[in-house]
Design an enzyme around this catalytic site. Structure first.
Site, PDB file in Angstrom:
ATOM      1  CG  LEU A 179      -3.237  -5.473  -1.346  1.00 29.60           C
ATOM      2  CD1 LEU A 179      -3.541  -6.607  -2.311  1.00 29.60           C
ATOM      3  CD2 LEU A 179      -3.212  -5.992   0.086  1.00 29.60           C
ATOM      4  CB  ALA A 180      -3.624   0.149  -1.483  1.00 30.57           C
ATOM      5  CG  ASP A 181      -1.069   1.842  -5.696  1.00 32.85           C
ATOM      6  OD1 ASP A 181      -1.055   2.956  -6.235  1.00 32.85           O
ATOM      7  OD2 ASP A 181      -0.592   1.635  -4.567  1.00 32.85           O
ATOM      8  CG  MET A 182      -1.760  -4.237  -7.751  1.00 27.26           C
ATOM      9  SD  MET A 182      -1.424  -3.897  -9.503  1.00 27.26           S
ATOM     10  CE  MET A 182       0.338  -4.268  -9.565  1.00 27.26           C
ATOM     11  N   GLY A 185      -7.275  -0.084  -8.866  1.00 24.44           N
ATOM     12  CA  GLY A 185      -7.317  -0.128 -10.323  1.00 24.44           C
ATOM     13  C   GLY A 185      -8.413  -1.035 -10.838  1.00 24.44           C
TER      14      GLY A 185
END
Length: 411
Positions: A179-182, A185
């Site tokens: 979640l945090a990465d998406m 991005g």
């Protein structure tokens, strides 16, 4: 599901924008995917020894015991791969040549690493004053945590997300997705296009984008900090309910299926209660207002749940949709990809794949009416475009072959 062939002729609205992507893992690939899907020339700059970490996240199945790199195939589509050893001085020299041809450079090393490699901001902007540089880390380029590793799971824990996620009687719960990465991005892609507009439209110079994982995630947590400041309370774990409005939950149907129901406005709640034959509850002191319903949510859910439990999923959907009450099915991934709305809109597409024959993945989003994105190429093999990229930077064939022979470049 719609079958779509890759079309290398496709040119989206970001055509002509060259992106050097030195990142690894999810957030960087999510960022550069947005740019690549809309036509940017995204070059994954990878270590010849294994390449991007996503290449090694494999899904196994009866027909594929060796595993298929599904993460890479989805999030590296539309990109090119240059395999280059940046530990060698000749490799660094090649990267400097590429920097001169690029509009964007992305990296996800710990703060200071790029400087140790000889590619600090001053160096990069001396080569290319218009270059937009994205520095992607867990915690940002400043602050006491700047040098700590920052995987998304740590950010999801620290941000307050895990503390409010899960059932009331469960421990804090991390999301079972990146979640945090998406989110980072997606924010990063917006930041890049904003910085490019400053250069292209306003005559500005290149700049650095300090993109952490924690700040984007905090930004989508709603007004939790403001609410805590006002009330002194921290958000409780409420499972599938919410502390904002009621009713909102998932309910078991007759059988093994579930439906989700959200009546987050007064009008929708009244419509729901009339639909299930309980118009009398509209004036019931327990349920008259949203605040009343939140205070008596157990009783309200029991009434709604009993009505839903007496009917199958299809019966519930037909009943409530006919009465324009906001309900929907709880799907798993095997169900959503065959849903008639998803199929009709082409939300998921099936693309050719060398390992599996074909592979489903999400279509290009958002949908632009005049200059849409497109699928130009499948995710690249490691070093697949090394020769092509080096030629575009002005290297001759003899120089390229020498670099390959000396293992500075892999192709």
């Amino acid at each position: 599901m719609h079958s779509v062939a890759f079309d290398p002729r496709h040119a989206g609205p970001l055509r002509g924008v060259r992106v050097l992507d030195l990142t690894r893992l999810v957030a960087g690939n999510m960022l550069s995917l947005q740019l690549a899907d809309f036509g940017a020339d995204v070059i994954k700059v990878e270590d010849p020894d294994g390449g991007d970490t996503l290449r090694h996240w494999r899904e196994h199945g009866p027909a594929h015991p060796e595993g298929v790199e599904v993460w890479w195939k989805v999030y590296a589509r539309n990109k090119k791969s240059l395999a280059i050893d940046l530990r060698q001085e000749d490799g660094k020299a090649v990267l400097r040549q590429l920097v001169a041809t690029a509009e964007v450079l992305m990296e996800s090393h710990r703060p200071g690493t790029l400087e140790k490699m000889g590619f600090g901001l001053e160096v990069l902007h001396a080569i290319n004053p218009l270059l937009v540089v994205v520095r992607l880390t867990g915690w940002g380029q400043t602050g006491p945590y700047r040098n700590q590793p920052g995987f998304g799971s740590l950010v999801e824990a620290m941000s307050g997300f895990a503390a409010k996620n899960g059932a009331p009687d469960s421990p804090p719960m991390l999301p079972n997705m990146a979640l945090a990465d998406m989110v980072a991005g997606l924010y990063g892609a917006f930041a890049v296009t904003a910085a490019l507009r400053e250069v292209e439209t306003h005559g500005g110079q290149g700049q650095m984008i300090d993109l952490s994982l924690i700040e984007p995630l905090l930004s989508i947590m709603g007004p939790d900090a403001a609410a805590h400041h006002v009330s002194g309370k921290v958000p409780a774990r409420t499972g599938n309910r919410t502390s904002i409005s009621a009713p909102r939950n998932i309910y078991p149907t007759k059988g093994s299926d579930w439906v989700a129901l959200s009546a987050s406005t007064q009008g929708m709640t009244e419509r729901l209660l009339r639909a299930i034959g309980r118009a009398d509850l509209i004036s019931d002191p327990r349920f008259r207002t949203n605040a009343d319903r939140l205070a008596n949510v157990e009783a309200l859910d029991a009434i709604i749940g009993a009505f839903i439990a007496a009917r199958t999923l299809d019966e519930n959907l037909a009943f409530f949709r006919e009465r324009e009450v906001t309900v929907g099915p709880v799907y798993d991934i095997s169900q959503i990809v065959t849903d008639p709305h998803v199929v009709d809109r082409g939300i998921m597409v099936e693309v050719p794949d060398a390992d599996t024959g074909s592979l489903p993945m999400h279509a290009i989003i958002p949908r632009l009416s005049g200059t849409p994105g497109g699928l130009a190429r499948a995710a690249p093999r490691l070093g697949e475009h090394s020769r092509e990229v080096l030629r575009s930077a002005g290297l001759g064939e003899a120089a390229i072959e020498e670099l390959i022979a000396r293992k500075v470049i892999a192709s």
